[in-house]
Design a protein around this motif. Sequence first.
Motif, PDB file in Angstrom:
ATOM      1  N   GLN A 251       0.831  -1.195   0.000  1.00 28.21           N
ATOM      2  CA  GLN A 251       0.000   0.000   0.000  1.00 28.21           C
ATOM      3  C   GLN A 251       0.870   1.252   0.000  1.00 28.21           C
ATOM      4  O   GLN A 251       2.089   1.200   0.217  1.00 28.21           O
TER       5      GLN A 251
ATOM      6  N   SER B  98       4.736   2.559   1.277  1.00 25.18           N
ATOM      7  CA  SER B  98       5.540   1.408   1.719  1.00 25.18           C
ATOM      8  C   SER B  98       6.965   1.524   1.195  1.00 25.18           C
ATOM      9  O   SER B  98       7.185   1.786   0.009  1.00 25.18           O
TER      10      SER B  98
ATOM     11  N   LYS C 154       2.298  -0.771   4.757  1.00 19.56           N
ATOM     12  CA  LYS C 154       1.447  -1.937   4.975  1.00 19.56           C
ATOM     13  C   LYS C 154       1.564  -2.893   3.803  1.00 19.56           C
ATOM     14  O   LYS C 154       1.657  -2.475   2.647  1.00 19.56           O
ATOM     15  N   VAL C 155       1.494  -4.195   4.111  1.00 17.67           N
ATOM     16  CA  VAL C 155       1.450  -5.212   3.063  1.00 17.67           C
ATOM     17  C   VAL C 155       0.452  -6.290   3.451  1.00 17.67           C
ATOM     18  O   VAL C 155       0.232  -6.577   4.627  1.00 17.67           O
ATOM     19  N   TRP C 156      -0.165  -6.860   2.428  1.00 14.82           N
ATOM     20  CA  TRP C 156      -0.982  -8.073   2.555  1.00 14.82           C
ATOM     21  C   TRP C 156      -0.276  -9.148   1.753  1.00 14.82           C
ATOM     22  O   TRP C 156       0.238  -8.873   0.658  1.00 14.82           O
TER      23      TRP C 156
ATOM     24  N   GLY D 285      -1.401 -10.006   7.084  1.00 16.67           N
ATOM     25  CA  GLY D 285      -1.090  -8.614   6.858  1.00 16.67           C
ATOM     26  C   GLY D 285      -0.080  -8.115   7.873  1.00 16.67           C
ATOM     27  O   GLY D 285      -0.084  -8.561   9.034  1.00 16.67           O
TER      28      GLY D 285
ATOM     29  N   GLU E 193       1.879  -4.365   9.187  1.00 14.53           N
ATOM     30  CA  GLU E 193       2.022  -2.918   9.106  1.00 14.53           C
ATOM     31  C   GLU E 193       3.139  -2.471  10.033  1.00 14.53           C
ATOM     32  O   GLU E 193       3.152  -2.816  11.224  1.00 14.53           O
TER      33      GLU E 193
ATOM     34  N   THR F 250     -10.126  -6.401  10.069  1.00 14.99           N
ATOM     35  CA  THR F 250      -9.933  -6.849   8.690  1.00 14.99           C
ATOM     36  C   THR F 250      -9.804  -5.707   7.698  1.00 14.99           C
ATOM     37  O   THR F 250      -9.285  -5.893   6.604  1.00 14.99           O
TER      38      THR F 250
ATOM     39  N   ASN G 257      -7.978  -3.108   7.705  1.00 17.05           N
ATOM     40  CA  ASN G 257      -6.723  -2.385   7.766  1.00 17.05           C
ATOM     41  C   ASN G 257      -5.815  -2.650   6.568  1.00 17.05           C
ATOM     42  O   ASN G 257      -4.873  -1.908   6.322  1.00 17.05           O
ATOM     43  N   PHE G 258      -6.092  -3.729   5.805  1.00 19.48           N
ATOM     44  CA  PHE G 258      -5.211  -4.128   4.720  1.00 19.48           C
ATOM     45  C   PHE G 258      -5.999  -4.318   3.428  1.00 19.48           C
ATOM     46  O   PHE G 258      -7.149  -4.757   3.452  1.00 19.48           O
TER      47      PHE G 258
ATOM     48  N   SER H  57      -6.449  -6.452   0.267  1.00 22.92           N
ATOM     49  CA  SER H  57      -6.109  -7.763  -0.270  1.00 22.92           C
ATOM     50  C   SER H  57      -6.047  -7.709  -1.786  1.00 22.92           C
ATOM     51  O   SER H  57      -6.403  -6.701  -2.416  1.00 22.92           O
TER      52      SER H  57
END
Length: 503
Positions: free
Chosen positions: A159, A162, A178-180, A208, A210, A259, A261-262, A264
């Motif tokens: 996101q 990053s 952040k990453v998923w 996820g 962060e 859920t 927060n990320f 997908s």
Amino acid sequence: MKQGNRDEEAMYDMILAAKNGELSDVEMEALHSAMMESEEVRKMYLRINQIDELIGGAIELEGGEKVARVYRWPSLVAVAGMAAAVAIFVTVWMVGEPEDDSGIVGEERKAPIASLKSDYGAFFEGMNGGIQEFNAGEFHLEKGIASLIFANGAEVVFQESSQFKIEDDMRIVLKSGKVWAHCPPSAQGFTIDLPGQNSVVDLGTEFGVEVVSERDSVVQVFSGIVELHSAAHRPYELSQGQAVVWRDGGEPVEIDFETVNFVSSEQLEAQRFEAYKETVLGKHGLIYYSDFQIGEAGKVYNEKNGASGVKRMENVWSASGRFGDTRAVQFAHKGSVMELDVPEAGELDELTVVAWVKPEKLVKSYSAIMNTHGWRSGGMHLQVTGSGELAVGVYPGHAYRSKGGTISVDRWQMIAVTVNVKTETVTAYLDGDLLDMRRLRKKESGITRGVDLGMASLGGWQNLDYRDYVGPRNLNGAIDEMVIFDRELGAEEVREMYALGQP
């Protein structure tokens, strides 16, 4: 002036005259012959269409009335600005593989560690153009969202803001943002290092991460299990539905699972589709748009004007579309059909039809994508043959048929067809690329009142006049989207629609 330049200028002027309806029948016949014989003339025609789109527009009269602006440009050779514009399109039309700038001669290029799967407004710091391949190194995603597929099958969605470093196909370092991540069995053990000495190790899962500060991170597990590794503590297992805040050097502390927060992979695709859809709905000349989402009372609507747009549906059902949670209509049985009623698509001098299709099986005869009822003056048929040819018919005969194998099964592909009655041409595209431009056939009846879709069927052919000896031509497959314009889209617009709309 050289003879070649004079010939080019004459052809240019002839195409402009054709677009303005100023050619005689004899002159139109000569233009058609030139188009059939010369690829360069066909490309010139498409370039002129593109220039028309760039500098065309509308003149507003007193009282707010708008009229189309008609251009009759001076000669190509005499105007430097026009020459520059054409040069742009010549560049666009250059055909050939890009040069390999890797510096490796006589050796096979090494596969990248990761590749860009999709993005939504992604911009990486220091990258002037789009970046498609990722190898070891540091990256900063300044804007947007980007999904990377690693060589081992792991998918990581980054996101905005990053900052990360790719070590190899099994390890990245997340410095901020952040990453998923989704890791299939082939990527088990995929590791994300965090600031300090903390690491998240995948055990076959979806999770996820962060980085919220120089020392604190949040980890959430959507499915499966991850292990949290730290130099100061034993490994800590985190399973589905659990979330922790984790400080460098400290023990993980459980927090409420959140859920939203990320982003997908599915959510990224949904955002991409909505952006694409907004672009299409805002295009000039749009008269019909449906992505086949089922609305109230089980109806499918024309989202351009809110009308139903579908008169009848039989033996069709909702199926997965090409983007995340989007929907398509599935056709399979002999009785499968969806009838369109688009009053705005009657007696048009120009028309563009765009459809995303996914055949599952090609029948021996024809599989209809969209066929007008009956076979009458101005009627149009858009079909696929049993050998994978794209067949376009505009009454009174076939206007275009591609090579066998053009249309393939079990994959989404975008078909676009334009018809111009004034220039008597049909242009076909597949996945944004030009297939060919052909002349409309002329017979005694001919097209006397423009292209007229009127009532038409998707996925089959409702033909009362030929019921006794013509089969239903049912499509065994799915259609994700149907878009109709009352004008001829140019090549660049078609490419843009594909680039934005491809899954």
